[in-house]
Design a protein around this motif. Structure first.
Motif, PDB file in Angstrom:
ATOM      1  N   LEU A   1      -6.868   6.674 -11.067  1.00  0.00           N
ATOM      2  CA  LEU A   1      -6.557   5.204 -11.025  1.00  0.00           C
ATOM      3  C   LEU A   1      -7.769   4.294 -10.849  1.00  0.00           C
ATOM      4  O   LEU A   1      -8.795   4.770 -10.445  1.00  0.00           O
ATOM      5  CB  LEU A   1      -5.571   4.915  -9.911  1.00  0.00           C
ATOM      6  CG  LEU A   1      -4.806   3.640 -10.028  1.00  0.00           C
ATOM      7  CD1 LEU A   1      -3.527   3.722  -9.220  1.00  0.00           C
ATOM      8  CD2 LEU A   1      -5.287   2.371  -9.970  1.00  0.00           C
ATOM      9  N   ASP A   2      -7.572   3.024 -11.070  1.00  0.00           N
ATOM     10  CA  ASP A   2      -8.634   2.049 -10.907  1.00  0.00           C
ATOM     11  C   ASP A   2      -8.405   1.203  -9.663  1.00  0.00           C
ATOM     12  O   ASP A   2      -7.697   1.616  -8.775  1.00  0.00           O
ATOM     13  CB  ASP A   2      -8.715   1.191 -12.162  1.00  0.00           C
ATOM     14  CG  ASP A   2      -9.644   1.799 -13.189  1.00  0.00           C
ATOM     15  OD1 ASP A   2      -9.205   1.965 -14.320  1.00  0.00           O
ATOM     16  OD2 ASP A   2     -10.771   2.110 -12.848  1.00  0.00           O
ATOM     17  N   LYS A   3      -8.982   0.006  -9.664  1.00  0.00           N
ATOM     18  CA  LYS A   3      -8.869  -0.815  -8.470  1.00  0.00           C
ATOM     19  C   LYS A   3      -7.776  -1.859  -8.633  1.00  0.00           C
ATOM     20  O   LYS A   3      -7.831  -2.667  -9.534  1.00  0.00           O
ATOM     21  CB  LYS A   3     -10.204  -1.485  -8.180  1.00  0.00           C
ATOM     22  CG  LYS A   3     -10.948  -1.875  -9.429  1.00  0.00           C
ATOM     23  CD  LYS A   3     -12.406  -1.952  -9.165  1.00  0.00           C
ATOM     24  CE  LYS A   3     -13.193  -2.091 -10.435  1.00  0.00           C
ATOM     25  NZ  LYS A   3     -13.171  -0.912 -11.279  1.00  0.00           N
ATOM     26  N   SER A   4      -6.800  -1.838  -7.780  1.00  0.00           N
ATOM     27  CA  SER A   4      -5.748  -2.839  -7.759  1.00  0.00           C
ATOM     28  C   SER A   4      -4.700  -2.451  -6.730  1.00  0.00           C
ATOM     29  O   SER A   4      -5.045  -2.169  -5.594  1.00  0.00           O
ATOM     30  CB  SER A   4      -5.126  -3.036  -9.147  1.00  0.00           C
ATOM     31  OG  SER A   4      -4.434  -4.271  -9.162  1.00  0.00           O
ATOM     32  N   HIS A   5      -3.418  -2.366  -7.142  1.00  0.00           N
ATOM     33  CA  HIS A   5      -2.387  -2.135  -6.133  1.00  0.00           C
ATOM     34  C   HIS A   5      -1.167  -1.418  -6.727  1.00  0.00           C
ATOM     35  O   HIS A   5      -0.936  -1.430  -7.932  1.00  0.00           O
ATOM     36  CB  HIS A   5      -1.943  -3.456  -5.508  1.00  0.00           C
ATOM     37  CG  HIS A   5      -1.245  -4.363  -6.477  1.00  0.00           C
ATOM     38  ND1 HIS A   5      -1.913  -5.288  -7.256  1.00  0.00           N
ATOM     39  CD2 HIS A   5       0.065  -4.481  -6.817  1.00  0.00           C
ATOM     40  CE1 HIS A   5      -1.055  -5.934  -8.011  1.00  0.00           C
ATOM     41  NE2 HIS A   5       0.163  -5.463  -7.770  1.00  0.00           N
ATOM     42  N   VAL A   6      -0.390  -0.823  -5.839  1.00  0.00           N
ATOM     43  CA  VAL A   6       0.887  -0.211  -6.174  1.00  0.00           C
ATOM     44  C   VAL A   6       1.893  -0.686  -5.127  1.00  0.00           C
ATOM     45  O   VAL A   6       1.601  -0.637  -3.928  1.00  0.00           O
ATOM     46  CB  VAL A   6       0.814   1.329  -6.158  1.00  0.00           C
ATOM     47  CG1 VAL A   6       2.133   1.941  -6.621  1.00  0.00           C
ATOM     48  CG2 VAL A   6      -0.322   1.835  -7.026  1.00  0.00           C
ATOM     49  N   THR A   7       3.049  -1.161  -5.568  1.00  0.00           N
ATOM     50  CA  THR A   7       4.043  -1.655  -4.615  1.00  0.00           C
ATOM     51  C   THR A   7       5.438  -1.150  -4.986  1.00  0.00           C
ATOM     52  O   THR A   7       5.727  -0.883  -6.157  1.00  0.00           O
ATOM     53  CB  THR A   7       4.092  -3.196  -4.581  1.00  0.00           C
ATOM     54  OG1 THR A   7       4.554  -3.686  -5.845  1.00  0.00           O
ATOM     55  CG2 THR A   7       2.735  -3.783  -4.273  1.00  0.00           C
ATOM     56  N   VAL A   8       6.306  -1.057  -3.977  1.00  0.00           N
ATOM     57  CA  VAL A   8       7.716  -0.750  -4.215  1.00  0.00           C
ATOM     58  C   VAL A   8       8.560  -1.525  -3.211  1.00  0.00           C
ATOM     59  O   VAL A   8       8.178  -1.675  -2.047  1.00  0.00           O
ATOM     60  CB  VAL A   8       7.998   0.768  -4.113  1.00  0.00           C
ATOM     61  CG1 VAL A   8       7.641   1.312  -2.746  1.00  0.00           C
ATOM     62  CG2 VAL A   8       9.467   1.067  -4.416  1.00  0.00           C
ATOM     63  N   HIS A   9       9.693  -2.042  -3.673  1.00  0.00           N
ATOM     64  CA  HIS A   9      10.659  -2.726  -2.818  1.00  0.00           C
ATOM     65  C   HIS A   9      12.047  -2.208  -3.196  1.00  0.00           C
ATOM     66  O   HIS A   9      12.351  -2.043  -4.382  1.00  0.00           O
ATOM     67  CB  HIS A   9      10.609  -4.243  -3.011  1.00  0.00           C
ATOM     68  CG  HIS A   9       9.255  -4.835  -2.846  1.00  0.00           C
ATOM     69  ND1 HIS A   9       8.658  -5.005  -1.625  1.00  0.00           N
ATOM     70  CD2 HIS A   9       8.353  -5.275  -3.770  1.00  0.00           C
ATOM     71  CE1 HIS A   9       7.455  -5.538  -1.790  1.00  0.00           C
ATOM     72  NE2 HIS A   9       7.246  -5.701  -3.081  1.00  0.00           N
ATOM     73  N   THR A  10      12.902  -1.959  -2.210  1.00  0.00           N
ATOM     74  CA  THR A  10      14.248  -1.460  -2.492  1.00  0.00           C
ATOM     75  C   THR A  10      15.304  -2.485  -2.087  1.00  0.00           C
ATOM     76  O   THR A  10      15.109  -3.256  -1.140  1.00  0.00           O
ATOM     77  CB  THR A  10      14.530  -0.133  -1.762  1.00  0.00           C
ATOM     78  OG1 THR A  10      14.565  -0.361  -0.349  1.00  0.00           O
ATOM     79  CG2 THR A  10      13.475   0.907  -2.099  1.00  0.00           C
TER      80      THR A  10
END
Length: 271
Positions: free
Chosen positions: A112-121
């Motif tokens: 992966l590179d530089k940034s973000h991963v998010t999850v909402h339920t």
């Protein structure tokens, strides 16, 4: 076939690639107590700890370092996880952006590179007809050469996905050594090209793509329907045939309304 020459950039790759992934799991619970039990079950099955483990695997698949993790379970229900990530330079050089399915859960590899991963339920239930819906929204955003689409198959297999909506977008531009702007660094004509063969067989799919804007959208609806798979706390054999038909109609209506993004008038024949 001539080998494609590697793009020589001025500085680093400024392209931002974002995959937005929404899954829906549909269930029928007959009584208020069963509805409450289902929401409690799904809230525990996809709590912040498990979601963190899923996103950690996603980061491994697309090859990043995790810089920071924030996670929260909410009252009365739902959870969120956010990860800040950075590039893994050595792994990045070994990965490809070609149109091909990414790995499944039993064959996870690094990237992966530089940034973000998010999850909402978002677990919720219909106030009257016993239908409960669990939704998970996941964003995987990278800045650089690697596309988050490689994590797609793993995410679909990590959830009980009845309906899936996918959006992929490449934003910004990067500049080569001659000053020419490049608004994408890989060929893509459909998100479906990144899905495994078994996934394509299991789902009905529709594409809506805007190629000139580097916008790609795919909707997926599970083909097979087995009533027992959608009941919570009861077996289909324990329900009278007439009630079974009403439940099947309610479940299919819910799934089609989510898939097509509109309410279906009562009395309209369902497929």
């Amino acid at each position: 076939m001539a080998r494609k020459r590697k793009l020589k950039l001025h500085g680093f790759n400024n392209l931002t690639k974002t995959l937005s992934f929404n899954i829906y799991d549909i269930c029928y619970a007959r009584s208020k107590e069963e509805v409450s039990s289902y929401i409690e079950y799904i809230d525990e099955a996809y709590n912040a700890e498990r979601l963190t483990n899923i996103l950690t695997d996603v980061v491994d698949i697309i090859g990043a370092n995790i810089l920071n993790v924030a996670h929260q379970d909410y009252d009365p229900q739902g959870a969120s996880v956010t990860m800040l990530i950075s590039e893994e330079p050595i792994a990045a050089e070994k990965l490809s952006n070609t149109e091909a399915p990414g790995p499944l859960p039993d064959s996870v590899v690094m990237h992966l590179d530089k940034s973000h991963v998010t999850v909402h339920t978002y677990p919720e239930s219909h106030p009257e007809n016993g239908i409960s819906t669990f939704r998970a929204d996941i964003d995987v955003s990278t800045c650089g050469r690697i596309s988050p689409l490689k994590a797609l198959n793993y995410l679909i297999h990590s959830f009980d996905s009845d309906i899936v909506t996918l959006d992929y977008r490449v934003r910004g531009f990067t500049r080569d050594v001659n000053g020419k702007k490049h608004f994408t660094d890989h060929n893509i004509n459909s998100i479906q090209n990144y899905l495994a063969a078994d996934t394509k067989r299991r789902y009905q799919m529709i594409d809506v793509n805007v190629y000139q804007e580097n916008l790609f959208h795919t909707k997926m609806l599970l083909k097979d329907f087995n009533l027992d798979s959608y009941l919570f706390g009861v077996d289909a054999d324990d329900i009278p045939p007439k009630e079974q038909r009403l439940i099947v109609e309610a479940l299919k209506r819910e799934m089609l309304e989510i898939f097509y993004g509109r309410n279906i008038p009562k009395g309209m024949k369902l497929m």
